[in-house]
Design an enzyme around this catalytic site. Structure first.
Site, PDB file in Angstrom:
ATOM      1  CE  LYS A 166      84.950  33.671  45.833  1.00 33.55           C
ATOM      2  NZ  LYS A 166      85.872  34.228  44.916  1.00 33.55           N
TER       3      LYS A 166
HETATM    4  C1  PLP Z   1      86.790  33.984  43.711  1.00 33.64           C
HETATM    5  C2  PLP Z   1      87.399  32.751  43.142  1.00 33.64           C
HETATM    6  C3  PLP Z   1      88.761  32.683  42.756  1.00 33.64           C
HETATM    7  C4  PLP Z   1      89.666  33.853  42.667  1.00 33.64           C
HETATM    8  O1  PLP Z   1      89.652  34.728  43.682  1.00 33.64           O
HETATM    9  P1  PLP Z   1      89.853  36.313  43.432  1.00 33.64           P
HETATM   10  O2  PLP Z   1      90.146  36.792  44.791  1.00 33.64           O
HETATM   11  O3  PLP Z   1      88.561  36.810  42.895  1.00 33.64           O
HETATM   12  O4  PLP Z   1      90.985  36.480  42.485  1.00 33.64           O
HETATM   13  C5  PLP Z   1      89.248  31.467  42.332  1.00 33.64           C
HETATM   14  N1  PLP Z   1      88.481  30.381  42.265  1.00 33.64           N
HETATM   15  C6  PLP Z   1      87.174  30.399  42.591  1.00 33.64           C
HETATM   16  C7  PLP Z   1      86.380  29.143  42.508  1.00 33.64           C
HETATM   17  C8  PLP Z   1      86.595  31.596  43.018  1.00 33.64           C
HETATM   18  O5  PLP Z   1      85.289  31.631  43.314  1.00 33.64           O
END
Ligand code: PLP
Length: 402
Positions: free
Chosen positions: A211
């Site tokens: 991210k």
């Molecule tokens: C990455 C993501 C999540 C969840 O995050 P994690 O940290 O991977 O559990 C939720 N929604 C979207 C749209 C994402 O891209």
């Protein structure tokens, strides 16, 4: 910025472990990757070797304070957790309660995390269609899915674009709904000049490895209401009352009360140490790099026949986490294959949730299905160079010129 950026390629871990052969450099391009290095490693070293307390303690408290300062909100509103999914789960429980059975409107075109978090909180995800121009929730379709049991809406800031967030909040107010923003893609983004996570109802971020910033894994929610923030803060530590605050102070309560369901969702000091370094790199390094890559993609692909770019919020408001583009006329697979032949990776964001066995109610969402047939995700991360983007765009253009 990018012209001078050096090529930072991921290293394969050395086979022999510490003291073994130097790692080989893996020259293949990646769709996305963590941008971490010595500074993050030093921060983890400090937690392990100097502090020695690895769980939820002062480093986590400091990370929350840093995030709060970045967003411009009180530190008590920021609740850090071990994944973005956990943030969404706790956010749903904080506003609807655990096991509410309430319906939550959510776009089908999202990571399955959004759906699983709603289900995990004992609520019911109701898959909504998307807008063709932005791939975000279609409020007209959402309105048709309202029932007396609908209690919340979870917009997803797809590809880092909050799009019509005012419209979402107006819709929620009109129908008496709470808003839980899945802002996993949108850390660092602005909406009409205000930071995502600095206003609203509840916003959830992910700090997983790829991210906009990472803690290794991790996430946080920002709750704009003391009661919801407190519920989520307790719920991440098994709903032991005020346990997080005690642990931040290096203490614990041996005679606590527990009044409701809770979870072990807290962040660790190790994760927080990585996150603090990442946050310090966001504005100077990651944001300009991601924006420059997105601008280069847009410049190179805008005039390629057969490619349609998603409509995005103003460039200087978004920090693009992924780079999905629409490939028209049924030629998506040709483009993916042509890029694969050049060793250029592509992805899919996402297989719509209403097509997954767990959430399939037999309904059809025509725009979402069209987007699924058209969207190809191109590589996007600060380790890419302008030349990388040009090579990808060249591959797309040549595939479509055939
Ligand atoms: C990455 C993501 C999540 C969840 O995050 P994690 O940290 O991977 O559990 C939720 N929604 C979207 C749209 C994402 O891209």
């Amino acid at each position: 910025f990018l012209a001078s950026a050096t090529r930072r390629r991921p290293m394969r871990p050395p086979d022999g472990g510490a003291g073994g052969e130097p790692p080989e450099t893996d020259m293949s391009m990646r769709l996305s990757r963590s941008i971490v290095g010595e500074a993050e490693a030093e921060a983890v070293h400090r937690v392990i070797c100097e502090d020695g307390y690895l769980g939820i303690g002062r480093e986590v408290q400091q990370f929350e304070a840093d995030v709060a300062a970045y967003l411009g909100v009180p530190a008590s509103w920021v609740i850090s957790v071990n994944t973005g999914t956990a943030a969404l789960h706790l956010a749903v429980e904080a506003v609807l309660g655990h096991g509410s059975g309430a319906e939550v409107l959510v776009p089908s075109l999202t990571f399955v995390a959004s759906f699983q978090a709603i289900g995990g909180a004992g609520a019911v995800p109701v898959a909504c269609d998307a807008r063709l121009d932005t791939a975000t929730i279609d409020l007209a379709d959402a309105e048709r899915r309202l029932t007396p049991r609908t209690k919340a809406i979870m917009p997803v800031h797809y590809a880092s674009n909050p799009v019509d967030l005012d419209g979402v909040y107006a819709f929620a107010e009109k129908h008496g709904l709470r808003v839980i923003e899945d802002a996993a893609h949108a850390f660092g983004c602005l909406y009409k000049g205000r930071k995502i996570g600095s206003f609203g109802d509840v916003a959830c971020f992910s700090f997983d490895g790829i991210k906009n910033i990472t803690c290794g894994e991790g996430g946080c929610l920002v709750a704009f209401e003391a009661e919801a923030a407190h519920l989520a803060s307790d719920a991440r530590l098994l709903s032991v009352e005020n346990d997080a605050q005690k642990r931040f102070a290096g203490a614990r309560s041996w005679d606590p009360d527990v009044k409701r369901q809770g979870w072990r969702y807290h962040m660790s000091n190790i994760m927080a140490a990585i996150g603090r370094v990442q946050l310090s790199r966001l504005e100077a390094e990651f944001i300009p790099a991601r924006r420059a890559l997105a601008a280069r993609y847009a410049e190179k692909l805008a005039s390629v026949p057969g490619v349609a770019l998603l409509h995005t919020d103003p460039q200087d408001f978004i920090v693009p986490h992924i780079m999905p583009v629409r490939i028209l006329h049924g030629r998506k697979d040709e483009v993916k294959d042509a890029l694969a032949a050049r060793n250029l990776p592509t992805g899919v964001h996402y297989k719509p949730n209403h097509l997954l066995s767990c959430f399939n109610t037999g309904q059809s969402l025509p725009v979402t299905e069209q987007l699924y047939a058209e969207l190809v995700t191109l590589p996007m991360h600060p380790g890419l160079t302008t030349e990388d983007v040009d090579a990808i765009c060249e591959g797309v253009a040549q595939a479509l010129a055939r």
